[in-house]
Design an enzyme around this catalytic site. Structure first.
Site, PDB file in Angstrom:
ATOM      1  N   GLU A 137       1.071  -1.194  -0.294  1.00 32.26           N
ATOM      2  CA  GLU A 137      -0.070   0.114  -0.287  1.00 32.26           C
ATOM      3  C   GLU A 137       1.142   1.170  -0.107  1.00 32.26           C
ATOM      4  OE1 GLU A 137      -2.784   2.585  -0.147  1.00 32.26           O
ATOM      5  OE2 GLU A 137      -2.717   0.465  -0.371  1.00 32.26           O
ATOM      6  N   GLU A 173       0.902   5.754  -7.161  1.00 36.39           N
ATOM      7  CA  GLU A 173       0.245   7.717  -7.416  1.00 36.39           C
ATOM      8  C   GLU A 173       0.548   8.715  -7.201  1.00 36.39           C
ATOM      9  OE1 GLU A 173      -3.625   6.421  -4.806  1.00 36.39           O
ATOM     10  OE2 GLU A 173      -3.979   4.345  -6.057  1.00 36.39           O
TER      11      GLU A 173
END
Length: 122
Positions: free
Chosen positions: A74, A81
């Protein structure tokens, strides 16, 4: 040879700087990424539960490792991102691919948690 201007410290100063950058990254992920907070919560639940289960130390270690791998994935997904968004907020097929692949990696990591726990407990 070209050297990055962001490099250059060595020894203990570099270690302290690196630790500070790491904590900054964890803070940024926790404050800015709901998915990271959800995984932290999942880990806060699953890791203590693993100590209550009648499993061997090796099995417990593997169960905990799977949980921590999902946190690592993550963090990397969030970094991808952020990088894509920093480059451009314009919609582009390559940007979509990068974000989708990061999401897929997280999906696989979550599947890893489920698979490891299922194999050990069932």
């Amino acid at each position: 040879m070209f050297m990055s201007p962001f490099k250059g410290h060595s020894g203990l100063k570099r270690i302290f700087n690196a630790a500070g950058y790491s904590f900054d990254g964890l803070r940024a992920a926790f404050t800015g990424e709901a998915a990271f907070r959800q995984l932290v919560l999942l880990n806060v639940i699953l890791i203590p539960v693993s100590f209550l289960l009648p499993v061997s130390r090796v099995e417990r270690a593997v169960m905990i490792l799977a949980c921590l791998v999902a946190l690592i994935v993550e963090l990397l997904n969030s970094a991808i991102e952020a990088t894509v968004d920093r480059i451009s907020l314009e919609r582009h097929p390559l940007s979509k691919n990068a974000k989708d692949m990061g999401s897929a990696a997280q999906f696989v990591a979550l599947g890893l948690i489920g698979a490891v726990w299922a194999v050990i407990l069932l």
